[in-house]
Design a protein around this motif. Structure first.
Motif, short mmCIF file in Angstrom:
data_model
loop_
_atom_site.label_atom_id
_atom_site.label_comp_id
_atom_site.label_asym_id
_atom_site.label_seq_id
_atom_site.Cartn_x
_atom_site.Cartn_y
_atom_site.Cartn_z
N ALA A 176 0.85 -1.19 0.00
CA ALA A 176 0.00 0.00 0.00
C ALA A 176 0.88 1.24 0.00
N SER A 177 0.26 2.39 -0.26
CA SER A 177 1.00 3.64 -0.42
C SER A 177 1.86 3.96 0.80
N ALA A 178 1.30 3.88 2.00
CA ALA A 178 2.05 4.22 3.21
C ALA A 178 3.25 3.30 3.39
N GLU A 179 3.07 2.01 3.10
CA GLU A 179 4.17 1.05 3.19
C GLU A 179 5.25 1.36 2.17
N ARG A 180 4.83 1.72 0.95
CA ARG A 180 5.80 2.04 -0.10
C ARG A 180 6.71 3.20 0.32
N HIS A 181 6.08 4.25 0.83
CA HIS A 181 6.85 5.43 1.21
C HIS A 181 7.73 5.17 2.43
N ALA A 182 7.24 4.38 3.37
CA ALA A 182 8.05 4.05 4.54
C ALA A 182 9.28 3.25 4.13
N GLU A 202 10.62 0.09 -10.74
CA GLU A 202 9.43 0.38 -9.95
C GLU A 202 8.30 0.84 -10.85
N HIS A 203 7.10 0.27 -10.62
CA HIS A 203 5.93 0.70 -11.37
C HIS A 203 5.14 1.80 -10.66
N SER A 204 5.40 1.98 -9.37
CA SER A 204 4.68 3.01 -8.61
C SER A 204 5.38 4.35 -8.79
N MET A 205 4.78 5.20 -9.63
CA MET A 205 5.41 6.47 -9.96
C MET A 205 5.49 7.41 -8.76
N ASP A 206 4.63 7.21 -7.76
CA ASP A 206 4.70 8.09 -6.59
C ASP A 206 6.04 7.96 -5.88
N VAL A 207 6.54 6.74 -5.71
CA VAL A 207 7.84 6.58 -5.04
C VAL A 207 9.00 6.93 -5.97
N VAL A 208 8.85 6.67 -7.25
CA VAL A 208 9.90 7.02 -8.20
C VAL A 208 10.18 8.52 -8.15
#
Length: 258
Positions: A176-182, A202-208
């Protein structure tokens, strides 16, 4: 000075050109994202750097050491670690035992008559778990952990080799988003403290866009863009590739729902 230098890397499978003349550099302490649509050649590049695949041509330099043609085991011993999209932990073993196993593999030991197996590299393993925030879970079986915590254990296992370069293939897949950012906040902190270079897909552009120092973009085996998040977001070829797949490069919102 670059820690990793990839030059004119090429790989074909029969008549299919998977990677065609790709080159880039990566400095110590830097996070470099390798992105692109499915089939762009990301995994092939990872596997050539890690020694799982042999490049047809080009060069891969880790400092002054040539990696091309070496086995994955030799490359690991030179200081290249790796984590995988599917967490590679032993579910029946404890968190501590998983990290101890990684340390045993690094040092080439399988058993010592004078030291019970549960004591081998125990203090080193606990220290690594402390670095990733998992020391309090050391004696739990991995099967009892939340998925995000399993990925932290895998990160500790990757660090067991004390890598100069860490390759991370889709490290936040299934999170999930919170886990990705942590997780990425932790990875960035460790990279800076250890002066460890990190190359990740990485496919999640938010963390990229939130954590990568630089981004390189592949399409059909060729490098079409590289630079800062802003450079990549505004690049016309990148917009064409991602608009074609229904994705956009809107600025990510930290903590946004996945």
């Amino acid at each position: 000075m670059s820690l990793l230098a990839v030059t004119d890397l090429k790989k074909s499978f029969g008549g299919n050109v998977a990677v065609d003349g790709v080159g880039f550099e990566l400095a110590a302490g830097e996070l470099l994202a390798l992105i692109g649509p499915n089939g762009a050649g990301k995994s092939t590049i990872f596997n050539m750097i890690g020694g799982q695949l042999a490049a047809d041509s080009g060069s891969i330099m880790l400092g002054d050491m040539a990696l091309r043609g070496l086995s994955s085991r030799k490359i690991a011993r030179l200081g290249v670690g790796r984590t995988f999209q599917i967490a590679a932990t032993f579910s029946s073993m404890t968190v501590l035992e998983n990290v101890q196993t990684a340390l045993v593999a690094r040092h080439g030991r399988v058993y010592s008559f004078w030291h019970p197996a549960h004591e081998i590299y125990r203090s080193d393993a606990l220290a690594l778990l402390a670095q990733v925030g998992m020391q309090e879970h050391a004696f739990k079986p991995c099967r009892e952990l939340a998925y995000g915590d399993v990925k932290r254990v895998e990160l500790a296992m990757g660090l067991a080799n004390d890598p100069k370069l860490l390759l991370m293939d889709e490290p936040t897949a299934g999170m999930a988003s919170a886990e990705r950012h942590a997780l990425f906040s932790l990875i960035k902190s460790l990279a800076e403290k250890r002066r460890m270079a990190v190359l990740f897909t990485e496919h999640s552009m938010d963390v990229v866009f939130a954590y990568a120092d630089r981004i390189i973009v592949l399409a059909r085996g060729t490098l079409i863009a590289q630079g800062s998040a802003q450079d990549v977001r505004n690049h016309p070829k990148v917009q064409e590739v991602y608009f074609g797949s229904g994705k956009t490069f809107e600025a990510p919102v930290l903590g946004a729902a996945s």
